[in-house]
Motif scaffolding. Structure first.
Motif, short mmCIF file in Angstrom:
data_model
loop_
_atom_site.label_atom_id
_atom_site.label_comp_id
_atom_site.label_asym_id
_atom_site.label_seq_id
_atom_site.Cartn_x
_atom_site.Cartn_y
_atom_site.Cartn_z
N ALA A 17 -48.31 -54.30 -34.30
CA ALA A 17 -49.72 -53.90 -34.19
C ALA A 17 -49.85 -52.41 -33.87
O ALA A 17 -50.74 -51.73 -34.39
N VAL A 18 -48.96 -51.89 -33.02
CA VAL A 18 -48.97 -50.46 -32.71
C VAL A 18 -48.76 -49.65 -33.98
O VAL A 18 -49.48 -48.69 -34.26
N ILE A 19 -47.74 -50.04 -34.77
CA ILE A 19 -47.42 -49.31 -35.99
C ILE A 19 -48.57 -49.37 -36.98
O ILE A 19 -48.99 -48.34 -37.54
N ALA A 20 -49.11 -50.57 -37.19
CA ALA A 20 -50.19 -50.73 -38.17
C ALA A 20 -51.45 -49.99 -37.72
O ALA A 20 -52.07 -49.26 -38.51
N ALA A 21 -51.85 -50.14 -36.46
CA ALA A 21 -53.05 -49.48 -35.96
C ALA A 21 -52.89 -47.95 -36.02
O ALA A 21 -53.82 -47.23 -36.41
N SER A 22 -51.71 -47.48 -35.65
CA SER A 22 -51.46 -46.04 -35.66
C SER A 22 -51.54 -45.49 -37.08
O SER A 22 -52.15 -44.44 -37.33
N ARG A 23 -50.93 -46.21 -38.01
CA ARG A 23 -50.93 -45.73 -39.40
C ARG A 23 -52.36 -45.71 -39.97
O ARG A 23 -52.75 -44.76 -40.64
N ILE A 24 -53.14 -46.74 -39.67
CA ILE A 24 -54.53 -46.79 -40.15
C ILE A 24 -55.32 -45.61 -39.61
O ILE A 24 -56.02 -44.89 -40.34
N PRO A 33 -50.00 -36.54 -35.64
CA PRO A 33 -49.15 -37.65 -35.16
C PRO A 33 -48.58 -37.41 -33.76
O PRO A 33 -48.55 -38.33 -32.93
N TRP A 34 -48.12 -36.17 -33.48
CA TRP A 34 -47.55 -35.89 -32.18
C TRP A 34 -48.60 -36.05 -31.08
O TRP A 34 -48.38 -36.72 -30.08
N ALA A 35 -49.76 -35.38 -31.26
CA ALA A 35 -50.80 -35.44 -30.24
C ALA A 35 -51.30 -36.86 -30.03
O ALA A 35 -51.56 -37.29 -28.90
N PHE A 36 -51.40 -37.63 -31.12
CA PHE A 36 -51.84 -39.02 -31.04
C PHE A 36 -50.86 -39.84 -30.21
O PHE A 36 -51.25 -40.62 -29.34
N SER A 37 -49.56 -39.65 -30.45
CA SER A 37 -48.54 -40.37 -29.68
C SER A 37 -48.58 -39.96 -28.21
O SER A 37 -48.44 -40.79 -27.31
N PHE A 38 -48.78 -38.66 -27.95
CA PHE A 38 -48.82 -38.16 -26.57
C PHE A 38 -49.95 -38.82 -25.79
O PHE A 38 -49.76 -39.27 -24.66
N VAL A 39 -51.14 -38.89 -26.38
CA VAL A 39 -52.29 -39.50 -25.70
C VAL A 39 -52.03 -40.99 -25.47
O VAL A 39 -52.34 -41.52 -24.39
N GLN A 40 -51.46 -41.67 -26.46
CA GLN A 40 -51.10 -43.08 -26.28
C GLN A 40 -50.20 -43.28 -25.07
O GLN A 40 -50.43 -44.16 -24.22
N LEU A 41 -49.14 -42.48 -24.99
CA LEU A 41 -48.17 -42.60 -23.91
C LEU A 41 -48.82 -42.35 -22.55
O LEU A 41 -48.56 -43.09 -21.59
#
Length: 306
Positions: A17-24, A33-41
């Motif tokens: 679900a993480v992979i699919a939601a992130s890709r969408i 992608p980097w900033a998105f991952s940083f905020v998630q973490l």
């Protein structure tokens, strides 16, 4: 036995679900992608630390060197995996990543003396045979950069999974301790992500309100539960069995991605018949490995003195 299976299944589905939601979200809104991952973490880690603190913020897990080692391994892994996606699709990267199953079997055998189950290597061979045609189709074969990057990625994943299995906070039976530990790993990883980004001279993308909203939502709803369940699964079923189960992740993730494509949430599909067949080969090999381990466990149970 039911709890370990349910926790492991939950971890794999949650990661898909993480992979699919992130890709969408990345495709629809053009997020960095980097900033998105940083905020998630950051969002996931902060919530878990708060939930595990019981009225006060407990940062004891952040003082353990093993937590920081886990963060470093996850940053290297994420960097290599992101780089691999420049050349191959998510499903193809998942097929290449299935090399983790034989790698972790060798690592556990060498580090802890736990020999593979009789007949397990048949499944490992099937997994490798499913990977080889994909490698052969890359320009330069095994010399293609994606191969080396994926090997480094999987070595880091195997090492971090083995470390998580024996981390003092992950072996605790107290839910609060495990939540704080998982939150600490996420925050450490986020901090290292930020350090790398600052070294590259860029942080402005973080303040995009769409990126902040999407990152916080995915971090709390998916990233945090995924990490909690995966660390718990590692403790309950062991690094070997968790990594074997994780080899099913790309196929499940691609299924969710295809559903998003059919629903019009994304405009691009990377699925091909050839890669789907190779992914099924990985699944078949994984099932053979798991079956061999279950047979060994049943045999050991029967042979124990009553």
């Amino acid at each position: 036995m039911r709890t370990p299976v349910l926790v492991t299944a939950g971890a794999i589905l949650s990661w898909a679900a993480v992979i699919a939601a992130s890709r969408i979200l990345l495709l629809r809104f053009g997020l960095d992608p980097w900033a998105f991952s940083f905020v998630q973490l950051c969002a996931g880690g902060a919530v878990l630390i708060a939930l595990g603190g019981r009225g006060r913020i407990d940062l004891s897990s952040l003082r353990r060197p093993a937590t920081w080692v886990l963060g470093v391994l996850r940053v290297i892994s994420a960097a290599c995996y992101t780089a691999v996606l420049v050349w191959v699709s998510v499903l193809e990267a998942g097929i290449l990543g299935a090399v983790a199953t034989p790698l972790v079997a060798l690592a556990v055998w060498g580090a802890f003396g736990r020999r593979p189950a009789p007949g397990e290597w048949l499944g490992q061979a099937v997994i490798l045979l499913a990977i080889l045609p994909l490698v052969g189709g890359l320009e330069g074969g095994v010399r293609h950069p994606a191969v080396a990057l994926m090997v480094v990625n999987e070595i880091c994943l195997v090492a971090s999974t083995l470390l998580a299995e024996r981390h003092p906070d992950n072996v605790s039976d107290a839910p609060g301790v495990r939540l704080r530990f998982t939150g600490a790993v996420l925050l450490v990883t986020a901090g290292l992500f930020l350090a790398v980004r600052l070294a590259q001279g860029g942080t402005a993308e973080i303040w995009d309100w769409r990126l902040l909203a999407a990152g916080i939502l995915v971090g709390i709803a998916f990233r945090a539960p995924s990490m909690v369940l995966s660390f718990r699964s590692t403790r309950l079923v062991g690094a070997q069995n968790y990594m074997a189960a994780a080899s099913l992740l790309p196929l499940i993730g691609m299924g969710l991605e295809q559903a998003a494509f059919a629903a019009g949430l994304i405009d691009v599909s990377r699925l091909t018949t050839e890669t789907a067949l190779l992914a099924l080969g990985v699944v078949a090999g994984t099932l053979l490995v798991v079956a061999a381990r279950l047979r060994q466990r049943r045999a050991e149970t029967v042979s124990r003195p009553r």
